[in-house]
Design an enzyme around this catalytic site. Structure first.
Site, PDB file in Angstrom:
ATOM      1  N   ALA A  76     -34.963  21.234 -48.775  1.00 59.70           N
ATOM      2  CA  ALA A  76     -33.895  21.492 -49.747  1.00 59.70           C
ATOM      3  C   ALA A  76     -33.538  22.970 -49.848  1.00 59.70           C
ATOM      4  O   ALA A  76     -32.682  23.340 -50.651  1.00 59.70           O
ATOM      5  CB  ALA A  76     -34.321  20.969 -51.124  1.00 59.70           C
ATOM      6  N   ARG A  96     -40.404  24.906 -47.018  1.00 55.04           N
ATOM      7  CA  ARG A  96     -41.424  25.951 -46.880  1.00 55.04           C
ATOM      8  C   ARG A  96     -41.027  27.221 -47.628  1.00 55.04           C
ATOM      9  O   ARG A  96     -41.875  27.954 -48.110  1.00 55.04           O
ATOM     10  CB  ARG A  96     -41.639  26.273 -45.398  1.00 55.04           C
ATOM     11  N   VAL A 104     -43.811  19.860 -44.174  1.00 52.15           N
ATOM     12  CA  VAL A 104     -43.947  18.402 -43.971  1.00 52.15           C
ATOM     13  C   VAL A 104     -44.834  18.062 -42.780  1.00 52.15           C
ATOM     14  O   VAL A 104     -45.245  16.909 -42.624  1.00 52.15           O
ATOM     15  CB  VAL A 104     -42.572  17.704 -43.813  1.00 52.15           C
ATOM     16  N   ASN A 123     -34.848  14.875 -44.992  1.00 53.51           N
ATOM     17  CA  ASN A 123     -33.867  15.770 -44.369  1.00 53.51           C
ATOM     18  C   ASN A 123     -34.521  16.899 -43.583  1.00 53.51           C
ATOM     19  O   ASN A 123     -33.920  17.410 -42.633  1.00 53.51           O
ATOM     20  CB  ASN A 123     -32.982  16.340 -45.494  1.00 53.51           C
ATOM     21  N   TYR A 136     -35.388  17.161 -28.914  1.00 55.23           N
ATOM     22  CA  TYR A 136     -34.689  17.063 -30.211  1.00 55.23           C
ATOM     23  C   TYR A 136     -34.012  15.694 -30.329  1.00 55.23           C
ATOM     24  O   TYR A 136     -34.196  14.970 -31.310  1.00 55.23           O
ATOM     25  CB  TYR A 136     -33.671  18.195 -30.378  1.00 55.23           C
ATOM     26  N   THR A 150     -24.578  24.950 -40.653  1.00 50.34           N
ATOM     27  CA  THR A 150     -25.656  25.233 -41.619  1.00 50.34           C
ATOM     28  C   THR A 150     -26.506  26.328 -40.955  1.00 50.34           C
ATOM     29  O   THR A 150     -26.025  27.020 -40.062  1.00 50.34           O
ATOM     30  CB  THR A 150     -26.519  23.964 -41.839  1.00 50.34           C
TER      31      THR A 150
HETATM   32  P1  NDP Z   1     -30.947  23.954 -41.985  1.00 53.47           P
HETATM   33  O1  NDP Z   1     -31.725  24.764 -40.992  1.00 53.47           O
HETATM   34  O2  NDP Z   1     -29.945  24.626 -42.824  1.00 53.47           O
HETATM   35  O3  NDP Z   1     -31.961  23.162 -42.939  1.00 53.47           O
HETATM   36  C1  NDP Z   1     -33.171  22.626 -42.459  1.00 53.47           C
HETATM   37  C2  NDP Z   1     -34.085  22.424 -43.643  1.00 53.47           C
HETATM   38  O4  NDP Z   1     -35.301  21.831 -43.157  1.00 53.47           O
HETATM   39  C3  NDP Z   1     -34.443  23.717 -44.332  1.00 53.47           C
HETATM   40  O5  NDP Z   1     -34.390  23.532 -45.717  1.00 53.47           O
HETATM   41  C4  NDP Z   1     -35.875  23.970 -43.888  1.00 53.47           C
HETATM   42  O6  NDP Z   1     -36.581  24.629 -44.930  1.00 53.47           O
HETATM   43  C5  NDP Z   1     -36.389  22.545 -43.719  1.00 53.47           C
HETATM   44  N1  NDP Z   1     -37.565  22.477 -42.863  1.00 53.47           N
HETATM   45  C6  NDP Z   1     -37.662  22.767 -41.541  1.00 53.47           C
HETATM   46  N2  NDP Z   1     -38.930  22.632 -41.130  1.00 53.47           N
HETATM   47  C7  NDP Z   1     -39.651  22.226 -42.211  1.00 53.47           C
HETATM   48  C8  NDP Z   1     -41.024  21.931 -42.441  1.00 53.47           C
HETATM   49  N3  NDP Z   1     -41.923  22.009 -41.459  1.00 53.47           N
HETATM   50  N4  NDP Z   1     -41.403  21.551 -43.683  1.00 53.47           N
HETATM   51  C9  NDP Z   1     -40.519  21.470 -44.678  1.00 53.47           C
HETATM   52  N5  NDP Z   1     -39.201  21.745 -44.541  1.00 53.47           N
HETATM   53  C10 NDP Z   1     -38.793  22.116 -43.318  1.00 53.47           C
HETATM   54  O7  NDP Z   1     -30.272  22.797 -41.123  1.00 53.47           O
HETATM   55  P2  NDP Z   1     -29.511  21.461 -41.549  1.00 53.47           P
HETATM   56  O8  NDP Z   1     -29.271  21.405 -42.993  1.00 53.47           O
HETATM   57  O9  NDP Z   1     -28.373  21.338 -40.627  1.00 53.47           O
HETATM   58  O10 NDP Z   1     -30.593  20.390 -41.118  1.00 53.47           O
HETATM   59  C11 NDP Z   1     -31.051  19.361 -41.957  1.00 53.47           C
HETATM   60  C12 NDP Z   1     -31.319  18.135 -41.120  1.00 53.47           C
HETATM   61  O11 NDP Z   1     -30.104  17.709 -40.522  1.00 53.47           O
HETATM   62  C13 NDP Z   1     -32.292  18.344 -39.971  1.00 53.47           C
HETATM   63  O12 NDP Z   1     -33.129  17.207 -39.886  1.00 53.47           O
HETATM   64  C14 NDP Z   1     -31.375  18.429 -38.749  1.00 53.47           C
HETATM   65  O13 NDP Z   1     -32.028  18.026 -37.569  1.00 53.47           O
HETATM   66  C15 NDP Z   1     -30.300  17.460 -39.149  1.00 53.47           C
HETATM   67  N6  NDP Z   1     -29.018  17.582 -38.484  1.00 53.47           N
HETATM   68  C16 NDP Z   1     -28.311  18.745 -38.480  1.00 53.47           C
HETATM   69  C17 NDP Z   1     -27.067  18.800 -37.866  1.00 53.47           C
HETATM   70  C18 NDP Z   1     -26.262  20.067 -37.791  1.00 53.47           C
HETATM   71  O14 NDP Z   1     -25.420  20.189 -36.893  1.00 53.47           O
HETATM   72  N7  NDP Z   1     -26.445  21.010 -38.705  1.00 53.47           N
HETATM   73  C19 NDP Z   1     -26.476  17.632 -37.263  1.00 53.47           C
HETATM   74  C20 NDP Z   1     -27.317  16.467 -37.279  1.00 53.47           C
HETATM   75  C21 NDP Z   1     -28.524  16.446 -37.903  1.00 53.47           C
HETATM   76  P3  NDP Z   1     -37.690  25.760 -44.744  1.00 53.47           P
HETATM   77  O15 NDP Z   1     -37.320  26.561 -43.538  1.00 53.47           O
HETATM   78  O16 NDP Z   1     -37.615  26.523 -46.035  1.00 53.47           O
HETATM   79  O17 NDP Z   1     -38.950  24.992 -44.586  1.00 53.47           O
HETATM   80  C1  8X3 Z   2     -27.416  18.316 -34.585  1.00 51.75           C
HETATM   81  C2  8X3 Z   2     -26.188  17.949 -33.843  1.00 51.75           C
HETATM   82  O1  8X3 Z   2     -25.146  17.838 -31.532  1.00 51.75           O
HETATM   83  O2  8X3 Z   2     -26.355  19.864 -32.117  1.00 51.75           O
HETATM   84  O3  8X3 Z   2     -28.296  17.267 -34.649  1.00 51.75           O
HETATM   85  O4  8X3 Z   2     -27.553  17.859 -31.636  1.00 51.75           O
HETATM   86  S1  8X3 Z   2     -26.327  18.396 -32.221  1.00 51.75           S
END
Ligand code: NDP
Ligand code: 8X3
Length: 255
Positions: A10, A34, A59, A85, A151, A186
């Site tokens: 979050a 984290r 996590v 997420n 991934y 993001t």
């Molecule tokens: P961000 O990098 O903005 O957010 C990722 C979040 O995951 C952060 O809050 C980070 O928090 C948290 N995180 C990462 N590793 C850990 C861990 N080990 N423990 C706890 N929290 C963790 O990216 P997005 O918001 O884009 O990503 C969110 C999700 O969406 C991911 O699962 C990503 O794979 C997925 N996604 C993203 C897309 C995109 O294009 N942006 C498209 C499709 C899917 P912190 O570093 O503080 O731990």
């Molecule tokens: C994030 C979207 O296309 O970069 O999951 O893999 S992509």
């Protein structure tokens, strides 16, 4: 509407946008990631609207996940909606050049972390015969692309795990949804390219990517439909993105 929402990851991106969206709807929030400072800032922002409980959590740490979720304050302990997420992509190298450490981190976070969080909260949902697990997958879980190797495979796990959960949960009112977003702006690309801002910005240059709020809207919608409805899977892309033709090698090294 869902009452208590627990969101992993979050501290930025989709997770933070989901927290803001559910706060507007009056839901109690449990937020973890984290980076504690980012969580505290979000708590300060949202606390005037709703009750918010934040804690740092990696996590990947199986014991820490179990302990933190078992120790939720009573007010937050009956989680109605888990938004799995937290996740990341690391690198875009072809498989024969990719870092095994990066692969481990993606599997540990996107696959095992999501498993640990789900396993910790499901028994309570089943006991209460109420709840919803929303998993954030990706288009990369269905559609291969060069450099997507582990991934994409980790997100294919998320898709199939989501379906298999529903199979196990038949006969309960616990719902499971896989949301598969495409390109969204993001911190995702900054993380993937390990802080290389130029590379990260080039991903979105000249496009109109999805926003974190677009995905939060989808999470709110899938969790707001009547309780008899389970949205199994939903794929969401920006109009700037589509599929390419199958790749064909002409004139390169082949046997
Ligand atoms: P961000 O990098 O903005 O957010 C990722 C979040 O995951 C952060 O809050 C980070 O928090 C948290 N995180 C990462 N590793 C850990 C861990 N080990 N423990 C706890 N929290 C963790 O990216 P997005 O918001 O884009 O990503 C969110 C999700 O969406 C991911 O699962 C990503 O794979 C997925 N996604 C993203 C897309 C995109 O294009 N942006 C498209 C499709 C899917 P912190 O570093 O503080 O731990
Ligand atoms: C994030 C979207 O296309 O970069 O999951 O893999 S992509």
């Amino acid at each position: 509407m869902t009452k208590t929402v627990l969101i992993t990851g979050a501290s930025s991106g989709f997770g933070a946008a989901c927290a803001r969206a559910f706060a507007k709807l009056g839901c109690k929030l449990v937020l973890c990631a984290r980076r504690g400072e980012a969580l505290q800032l979000l708590r300060q922002e949202l606390a005037p609207l709703v009750a918010v409980h934040v804690f740092t959590l990696d996590v990947r740490d199986r014991e820490a996940v179990a302990a933190a979720f078992a120790a939720l304050p009573a007010e937050f302990s009956e989680v109605d909606l888990l938004v799995n997420n937290a996740g990341l992509a690391l690198g875009l190298e072809p498989a024969h050049q990719a870092s095994l450490d990066d692969w481990d981190t993606m599997v540990d976070t996107n696959v095992k972390g999501l498993m640990y969080c789900t396993r910790a909260l499901l028994p309570g949902m089943v006991d209460r015969n109420r709840g919803h697990v929303v998993n954030i997958g990706s288009v990369a879980g269905s559609w291969p692309y060069p450099g997507g190797n582990v991934y994409g495979a980790s997100k294919a796990f998320v898709q199939q795990f989501s379906r298999n959960l529903r199979s196990d949960l038949l006969g309960t009112r616990v719902r499971v949804t896989n949301i598969a977003p495409g390109m969204a702006e993001t911190e995702f690309s900054q993380v993937r390219f390990k802080g290389d801002d130029d590379k990260a910005q080039r991903v979105y240059a000249g496009t109109e990517p999805l926003s974190a709020e677009d995905i939060a809207d989808v999470v709110v919608w899938v969790s707001s439909v009547p309780g008899r409805v389970n949205i199994n899977s939903i794929e969401v892309m920006s109009v700037s993105q589509a599929w390419g033709p199958l790749a064909v090698n002409r004139g390169g090294r082949e046997g």
